[in-house]
Design an enzyme around this catalytic site. Structure first.
Site, PDB file in Angstrom:
ATOM      1  N   ASP A 139       0.861  -1.180   0.000  1.00  0.00           N
ATOM      2  CA  ASP A 139       0.000   0.000   0.000  1.00  0.00           C
ATOM      3  C   ASP A 139       0.897   1.228   0.000  1.00  0.00           C
ATOM      4  O   ASP A 139       1.797   1.346   0.840  1.00  0.00           O
ATOM      5  CB  ASP A 139      -0.906   0.001   1.240  1.00  0.00           C
ATOM      6  N   LEU A 140       0.659   2.147  -0.945  1.00  0.00           N
ATOM      7  CA  LEU A 140       1.524   3.316  -1.069  1.00  0.00           C
ATOM      8  C   LEU A 140       1.230   4.316   0.051  1.00  0.00           C
ATOM      9  O   LEU A 140       0.081   4.706   0.264  1.00  0.00           O
ATOM     10  CB  LEU A 140       1.327   3.980  -2.430  1.00  0.00           C
ATOM     11  N   ASP A 182      -4.562   2.416  -4.383  1.00  0.00           N
ATOM     12  CA  ASP A 182      -3.096   2.349  -4.367  1.00  0.00           C
ATOM     13  C   ASP A 182      -2.600   1.064  -3.708  1.00  0.00           C
ATOM     14  O   ASP A 182      -1.498   1.023  -3.174  1.00  0.00           O
ATOM     15  CB  ASP A 182      -2.515   3.564  -3.651  1.00  0.00           C
TER      16      ASP A 182
END
Length: 258
Positions: A139-140, A182
């Site tokens: 997960d960004l 994301d």
């Protein structure tokens, strides 16, 4: 002899060029035996039928067609009458539907639906060989700030750039998928804890280099959670759930971590 004027245009011939040609000349060589078999069936008592085939244009290219054919007679001799439909647009539409179902239209990566199927196959293989499997959720960190500051177009390009960079690191046997927004999932067959940790470190290091998007220098790093088959789950749902929980633990520990 007579040829419907639409036929030459469909197959790329000039008027008059097809007079005297055998119908099988318009069928891809590898399908001619199958078409012959289709034609024999009405002779056995059927009134006619439809079948698909690959047709051949004059210049050699092929295209899919649907043939509706029935036996008849012409001047006392056995003959065939039928209709040919060009299926190119329909086949393209069917292909597009499959792509939308199984591949993310933005990044081209597999979607959850395809990922579940692949993980199911990998788990079955690992179970058979008493092997291992690692599932990683990426997960960004602070991705929302990119969208808020530069717009969703830049955010979308950043997601594609991240996908490209990750794909350049992982093995060909690994599967990278986009779960939405994301979040990405990486599946590593035949990988145990240390191998997964090493991959996580490689991914974190690769993302320390800034992404240049539309002249903007963007720094984004992932938080990564890892689960292992069989210790953390024996199917996709449990492996994904536990990797997701581990990812949130990485965020709580300060992000840019695994």
């Amino acid at each position: 002899a007579y040829v419907n004027p639409l036929i030459p245009r469909t197959f790329g011939y000039k008027d008059g060029e097809m007079v005297g040609m055998a119908p099988f000349d318009l069928v891809a060589p590898e399908m001619r035996e199958e078409v012959v078999e289709q034609q024999r069936r009405p002779e056995a008592g059927a009134t006619g039928q439809s079948f698909e085939a690959m047709a051949v244009r004059k210049e050699g290219s092929t295209f899919p067609v649907m043939v509706l054919a029935s036996p008849t007679s012409y001047k006392g001799r056995p003959a065939w009458t039928g209709t040919i439909f060009d299926l190119t647009e329909r086949k393209q539409a069917e292909k597009r539907i499959i792509e939308l179902a199984f591949f993310d239209p933005l990044t081209g990566l597999p979607t959850r639906r395809l990922l579940e199927d692949r993980v199911g196959q990998m788990v079955a293989e690992a179970e058979r060989k008493k092997g291992h499997l690692a599932v990683m959720v990426l997960d960004l960190d602070k991705f929302k700030r990119v969208n808020d500051s530069f717009g969703h177009s830049v955010g979308d390009q950043l997601l594609c750039a991240v996908a490209t960079r990750v794909k350049s690191i992982v093995r060909k046997v690994d599967t990278l998928a986009r779960m939405g927004s994301d979040e990405f999932v990486l599946v590593l067959p035949e990988v145990e804890a240390e191998g997964a940790a090493e991959m996580a470190r490689c991914l974190l290091n690769s993302c320390t280099q800034a992404f240049i998007i539309n002249g903007h220098e963007l720094n984004v790093t992932p938080s990564i959670g890892i689960s292992l088959y069989p210790d953390d789950g024996r199917d996709f749902e449990h492996l994904y759930k536990n990797a997701d929980l581990a990812m949130y633990q990485a965020k709580e520990a300060g992000r840019q971590n695994y």
